[in-house]
Design an enzyme around this catalytic site. Structure first.
Site, PDB file in Angstrom:
ATOM      1  N   ARG A  54      74.127 -21.322 -84.174  1.00 25.70           N
ATOM      2  CA  ARG A  54      74.051 -20.142 -83.299  1.00 25.70           C
ATOM      3  C   ARG A  54      75.007 -19.022 -83.715  1.00 25.70           C
ATOM      4  O   ARG A  54      74.808 -17.861 -83.390  1.00 25.70           O
ATOM      5  CB  ARG A  54      74.361 -20.590 -81.862  1.00 25.70           C
ATOM      6  CG  ARG A  54      73.837 -19.640 -80.808  1.00 25.70           C
ATOM      7  CD  ARG A  54      74.024 -20.206 -79.427  1.00 25.70           C
ATOM      8  NE  ARG A  54      75.398 -20.534 -79.161  1.00 25.70           N
ATOM      9  CZ  ARG A  54      75.825 -21.640 -78.545  1.00 25.70           C
ATOM     10  NH1 ARG A  54      74.978 -22.546 -78.126  1.00 25.70           N
ATOM     11  NH2 ARG A  54      77.110 -21.853 -78.339  1.00 25.70           N
ATOM     12  N   TYR A 107      64.980   4.192 -74.338  1.00 26.97           N
ATOM     13  CA  TYR A 107      63.937   3.152 -74.300  1.00 26.97           C
ATOM     14  C   TYR A 107      63.949   2.519 -72.900  1.00 26.97           C
ATOM     15  O   TYR A 107      65.017   2.174 -72.388  1.00 26.97           O
ATOM     16  CB  TYR A 107      64.274   2.136 -75.398  1.00 26.97           C
ATOM     17  CG  TYR A 107      63.409   0.919 -75.477  1.00 26.97           C
ATOM     18  CD1 TYR A 107      62.036   1.029 -75.665  1.00 26.97           C
ATOM     19  CD2 TYR A 107      63.966  -0.351 -75.417  1.00 26.97           C
ATOM     20  CE1 TYR A 107      61.238  -0.102 -75.763  1.00 26.97           C
ATOM     21  CE2 TYR A 107      63.184  -1.493 -75.522  1.00 26.97           C
ATOM     22  CZ  TYR A 107      61.817  -1.351 -75.682  1.00 26.97           C
ATOM     23  OH  TYR A 107      61.038  -2.478 -75.780  1.00 26.97           O
ATOM     24  N   ASP A 179      71.141   3.846 -80.368  1.00 27.88           N
ATOM     25  CA  ASP A 179      69.915   3.180 -80.810  1.00 27.88           C
ATOM     26  C   ASP A 179      69.379   4.025 -81.966  1.00 27.88           C
ATOM     27  O   ASP A 179      68.855   5.122 -81.764  1.00 27.88           O
ATOM     28  CB  ASP A 179      68.911   3.116 -79.641  1.00 27.88           C
ATOM     29  CG  ASP A 179      67.638   2.370 -80.008  1.00 27.88           C
ATOM     30  OD1 ASP A 179      67.276   2.339 -81.202  1.00 27.88           O
ATOM     31  OD2 ASP A 179      66.989   1.826 -79.087  1.00 27.88           O
ATOM     32  N   LYS A 204      61.172  -3.306 -85.866  1.00 25.58           N
ATOM     33  CA  LYS A 204      60.331  -2.154 -86.232  1.00 25.58           C
ATOM     34  C   LYS A 204      60.325  -1.963 -87.760  1.00 25.58           C
ATOM     35  O   LYS A 204      59.672  -2.713 -88.447  1.00 25.58           O
ATOM     36  CB  LYS A 204      60.820  -0.889 -85.516  1.00 25.58           C
ATOM     37  CG  LYS A 204      61.112  -1.083 -84.036  1.00 25.58           C
ATOM     38  CD  LYS A 204      59.868  -1.396 -83.242  1.00 25.58           C
ATOM     39  CE  LYS A 204      60.208  -1.571 -81.772  1.00 25.58           C
ATOM     40  NZ  LYS A 204      59.235  -2.348 -81.043  1.00 25.58           N
TER      41      LYS A 204
HETATM   42  C1  LIG Z   1      63.628   2.672 -79.405  1.00 27.40           C
HETATM   43  C2  LIG Z   1      63.551   1.196 -79.229  1.00 27.40           C
HETATM   44  N1  LIG Z   1      64.693   0.494 -79.167  1.00 27.40           N
HETATM   45  C3  LIG Z   1      64.683  -0.829 -78.973  1.00 27.40           C
HETATM   46  C4  LIG Z   1      63.506  -1.535 -78.864  1.00 27.40           C
HETATM   47  C5  LIG Z   1      63.548  -3.012 -78.606  1.00 27.40           C
HETATM   48  O1  LIG Z   1      63.231  -3.747 -79.749  1.00 27.40           O
HETATM   49  P1  LIG Z   1      62.638  -5.226 -79.614  1.00 27.40           P
HETATM   50  O2  LIG Z   1      61.211  -5.075 -79.265  1.00 27.40           O
HETATM   51  O3  LIG Z   1      62.906  -5.816 -80.950  1.00 27.40           O
HETATM   52  O4  LIG Z   1      63.409  -5.913 -78.550  1.00 27.40           O
HETATM   53  C6  LIG Z   1      62.297  -0.859 -78.950  1.00 27.40           C
HETATM   54  C7  LIG Z   1      61.022  -1.602 -78.845  1.00 27.40           C
HETATM   55  O5  LIG Z   1      59.953  -1.042 -78.711  1.00 27.40           O
HETATM   56  C8  LIG Z   1      62.310   0.545 -79.122  1.00 27.40           C
HETATM   57  O6  LIG Z   1      61.169   1.251 -79.161  1.00 27.40           O
END
Ligand SMILES: Cc1ncc(COP(=O)(O)O)c(C=O)c1O
Length: 391
Positions: A54, A107, A179, A204
């Site tokens: 982990r 998000y 982010d 992504k």
């Molecule tokens: C801008 C953004 N940040 C974070 C995430 C979260 O990523 P995950 O789907 O890997 O949890 C997303 C997912 O769509 C996103 O669009």
């Protein structure tokens, strides 16, 4: 070393793995120690080297090293998803009684984590205007510990003045977490712009093939890294070795893929902008976009994720338009090789600022198909749509 060369070699150690170019996938939970002395010694540095599955494996360490090299920070931490990277950062850097500033265009699950979980633990969040810039200073209180930025926002594509926000935050003792998924480390260098923690939803563009969930947190300093790593390790949201491997494999082609996502995305955006049934296109790399000047100053590229607004038309027509598309799948993700589209109007939640649209909003992730096929597909589906011309 130039960027594309760094992408190919970062975190790669064939000499330590019998010459193999890629690291093996370590399937491991238990790690054994040859003696009590070795076991005790390892316990003094739980996050360095193999201690327990982990806490990380050589596969996840290789991914972390590679991402960190590209982001330009002190050290990275891999997590089970992009959201786990966001929530892990917030949970590590905030405690009861603290105050956080969260961008209003974040998000949506990030917003919900603040409103539902952080609130429950006595942490207050104030949402702020993405375009606030240095005006953020007025919102920073003595107990404000963190300013969270996401630029551009992944539904409304507003570009933030991150250097100005970071300067104001640092002057008042707050950290800045970002982010950075839209730009990836290739198109935005967070630590050069004053960010303290950069988060990638590696699910992504880094994974890039829509087949794994993964997050990576990169920290500016050892102190921040230690705080977040300890907290993430304690909450148990580690990345699996298979996923770390897929992230590392995707990373090697990130530069080539992003060039294509960018070029095709701009081609689609320009074509949509000129279409009489499209009211506006939200793409920071278009000169008429309100975020263009900041994007041009701070970013070195744009991925193929952007928004657009149709002229006013009934909801059933939008559904028919989406169903008519052949090369765009409907899906709430992005960053993979395949093009995606989603309706976004109802998903845009704002509390600090208002977001106005006359027509329905949509978001496109431009995949790696030939852009002319994508345009022909959009053309065909738009032909049957009845909207008030020009929006
Ligand atoms: C801008 C953004 N940040 C974070 C995430 C979260 O990523 P995950 O789907 O890997 O949890 C997303 C997912 O769509 C996103 O669009």
């Amino acid at each position: 070393m130039k960027r594309d060369t760094r992408i190919v070699h970062a975190g790669s150690h064939p000499d330590k793995q019998f010459g193999a170019v890629n690291p093996p996938v370590y399937h491991v939970s238990t790690v054994t120690y040859p003696s009590v002395a070795a076991l005790r010694e390892a316990g003094k540095t739980p996050f360095d080297g193999m201690r327990y599955g982990r806490f990380g494996t050589p596969t996840s360490f290789a991914l972390e090293e590679a991402v960190c090299t590209l982001e330009g920070g002190y050290r990275s931490i891999s997590t089970a998803s992009g959201l786990a990277a966001i929530t892990g950062t917030l949970a590590a850097l905030l405690k009861s009684g603290d105050h956080a500033l969260m961008v209003d265009s974040c998000y949506h699950p990030t917003r919900r984590f603040c409103d539902e979980l952080l609130k429950r633990y006595g942490i207050e969040t104030t949402f702020y205007d993405p375009l606030i810039g240095s005006g953020i200073a007025a919102l920073i209180r003595p107990e404000t510990r963190l300013v969270f930025v996401e630029s551009p926002g992944s539904l409304t594509f507003e570009v933030q003045d991150i250097p100005a926000i970071a300067q104001a935050a640092h002057a008042r003792g707050a950290l800045v977490a970002m982010d950075n998924t839209w730009a990836t480390p290739l198109f935005f260098r967070p630590f050069d712009k004053g960010v303290d923690v950069s988060i990638q939803a590696a699910t992504k563009f880094i994974v890039g093939h829509s087949d794994a969930m993964l997050g990576v947190i990169t920290c500016a300093t050892e102190e921040i890294w230690h705080a977040i790593k300890s907290s993430v390790a304690l909450s148990g949201v580690c990345a699996g070795s298979e996923e770390a491997y897929l992230g590392l494999r995707g990373l090697r082609t990130l530069g080539a893929r992003l060039k294509q996502h960018q070029e095709s995305g701009l081609k689609l955006a320009r074509w949509l902008r000129a279409h009489p049934k499209v009211a506006r296109v939200l793409h920071p790399a278009l000169p008429e976009d309100p975020g263009y000047a900041l994007w041009k100053r701070d970013f070195s590229g744009a991925c193929g994720l952007f928004g657009f607004e149709l002229g006013p038309c009934p909801a059933e027509q939008v559904d028919a338009f989406l169903d008519a598309l052949e090369h765009f799948s409907l899906g709430y993700s992005w960053g993979g090789f395949e093009s995606l589209i989603i309706p976004t109007s109802t998903g845009i939640v704002r509390t600090a600022t208002e977001w106005h649209t006359a027509g329905p909003m949509l978001r496109i992730h431009t995949g790696l198909e030939d852009p002319d096929d994508l345009i022909a597909d959009l053309q065909c589906a738009l032909d049957s749509l009845e909207v008030a011309a020009g929006g």
